[in-house]
Design a protein around this motif. Structure first.
Motif, PDB file in Angstrom:
ATOM      1  N   HIS A  15       2.571  -7.712  -1.469  1.00 14.07           N
ATOM      2  CA  HIS A  15       2.340  -6.280  -1.595  1.00 14.07           C
ATOM      3  C   HIS A  15       1.189  -5.999  -2.572  1.00 14.07           C
ATOM      4  O   HIS A  15       0.789  -6.870  -3.330  1.00 14.07           O
ATOM      5  CB  HIS A  15       3.627  -5.589  -2.065  1.00 14.07           C
ATOM      6  N   GLN A  66      -1.716   4.293   3.558  1.00 19.05           N
ATOM      7  CA  GLN A  66      -1.030   3.023   3.739  1.00 19.05           C
ATOM      8  C   GLN A  66      -1.858   1.932   3.054  1.00 19.05           C
ATOM      9  O   GLN A  66      -2.995   1.662   3.464  1.00 19.05           O
ATOM     10  CB  GLN A  66      -0.875   2.691   5.228  1.00 19.05           C
ATOM     11  N   THR A 100       8.296   7.881   0.193  1.00 19.45           N
ATOM     12  CA  THR A 100       7.389   6.804  -0.191  1.00 19.45           C
ATOM     13  C   THR A 100       8.133   5.477  -0.178  1.00 19.45           C
ATOM     14  O   THR A 100       9.313   5.419  -0.510  1.00 19.45           O
ATOM     15  CB  THR A 100       6.798   7.082  -1.585  1.00 19.45           C
ATOM     16  N   VAL A 101       7.423   4.414   0.214  1.00 15.24           N
ATOM     17  CA  VAL A 101       8.009   3.073   0.261  1.00 15.24           C
ATOM     18  C   VAL A 101       7.157   2.135  -0.590  1.00 15.24           C
ATOM     19  O   VAL A 101       5.930   2.085  -0.436  1.00 15.24           O
ATOM     20  CB  VAL A 101       8.082   2.541   1.705  1.00 15.24           C
ATOM     21  N   THR A 140       2.862   4.292   1.740  1.00 12.62           N
ATOM     22  CA  THR A 140       3.492   2.979   1.849  1.00 12.62           C
ATOM     23  C   THR A 140       2.671   1.951   1.090  1.00 12.62           C
ATOM     24  O   THR A 140       1.467   1.803   1.341  1.00 12.62           O
ATOM     25  CB  THR A 140       3.610   2.535   3.318  1.00 12.62           C
ATOM     26  N   GLY A 170       2.850  -1.480   1.370  1.00 14.45           N
ATOM     27  CA  GLY A 170       3.533  -2.416   2.257  1.00 14.45           C
ATOM     28  C   GLY A 170       3.054  -3.841   2.124  1.00 14.45           C
ATOM     29  O   GLY A 170       2.041  -4.128   1.487  1.00 14.45           O
TER      30      GLY A 170
END
Length: 244
Positions: free
Chosen positions: A118, A132, A84-85, A103, A105
């Motif tokens: 974000h 996402q 995971t980001v 994500t 992002g």
């Protein structure tokens, strides 16, 4: 502090029935990543950016979860599995659950300044695996984002987002009031237009199957019964075709 840790581990167990004890939960990559992020975020707030980033890289190496030190995370945050980001200006509320390969992002700032880029996740949000969530958008309280959805617009409170690009769907009240839904999507799948397109397609297919069965039964009744020890019509045709 010890009481808060126990409460956090119990909140994880409430969302994941797999662990047999709190000690096992302590080894979860999501739990380790969150603990290391708390340290990294403290260093980031103290403007010790190199040490904060070092802690971030160590956590990513250890857990396969990349949480920027600048991200703000509330209570009882749980990442189920890894990969995971979470970006620098992401903000996460209380009791949020994220599954693997998600994500949060950012978008490129058009004015050249690093502002809010974000998402913001409000309390009790669930993000399904592979989703996402991109840009400085807000995902409302108790909202769910289904697996592999791509969300680039604000999500209303209590909505379920599915698809690519994600669209909001109506969820029955009995599903909305549930405290937790694994992977953010109800198992009876009310999301794919069951009131219109989805249900109509299923009913059409069932009707066609019923019609085909009736036709096959009618053909079987219309065929003459083979004589005792003889061949039926289809066998005779196959035999005659082979001989010719």
């Amino acid at each position: 502090m010890f009481d808060r840790l126990i409460a956090y581990l119990d909140s994880v167990h409430a969302r994941d029935p797999a662990p047999r004890s709190r000690w096992e939960i302590l080894l979860y990559p999501g739990v380790l990543a969150l603990g290391l992020h708390r340290v990294a975020h403290w260093l980031f707030e103290a403007k010790m950016f190199f040490l904060a980033r070092f802690m971030n890289h160590f956590s990513r190496w250890l857990t396969a979860i990349d949480i920027h030190p600048g991200a703000r995370i509330g209570k009882n945050f749980f990442i189920d599995h890894g990969f995971t980001v979470i970006g620098e200006t992401a903000e996460i509320g209380d009791n949020v659950t994220i599954y693997q390969c998600v994500t949060l992002g950012g978008t490129n700032p058009t004015n050249g300044k690093a502002g809010k880029r974000h998402p913001t996740l409000c309390d009790n949000v669930i993000i399904g695996s592979g989703a996402q969530v991109i840009g400085p958008i807000t995902v409302g309280e108790r909202a769910r984002v289904g697996a592999n959805a791509v969300v680039t617009d604000d999500v209303p409170e209590g909505a379920t987002m599915v698809g690519l690009k994600a669209r909001s769907t109506l969820v029955p009240a009995e599903e909305w009031i549930k405290e937790f839904i694994p992977y953010g999507t109800p198992c009876d799948e009310p999301c794919e237009g069951t009131g219109a397109v989805g249900r109509d397609c299923v009913e059409k297919l069932e009707s066609e199957i019923k019609t085909l069965r009736e036709q096959v039964e009618a053909l079987q009744k219309a065929l003459p019964a083979p004589a005792e020890g003889g061949e039926d019509l289809f066998s005779a045709k196959r035999k005659s075709g082979t001989e010719s």
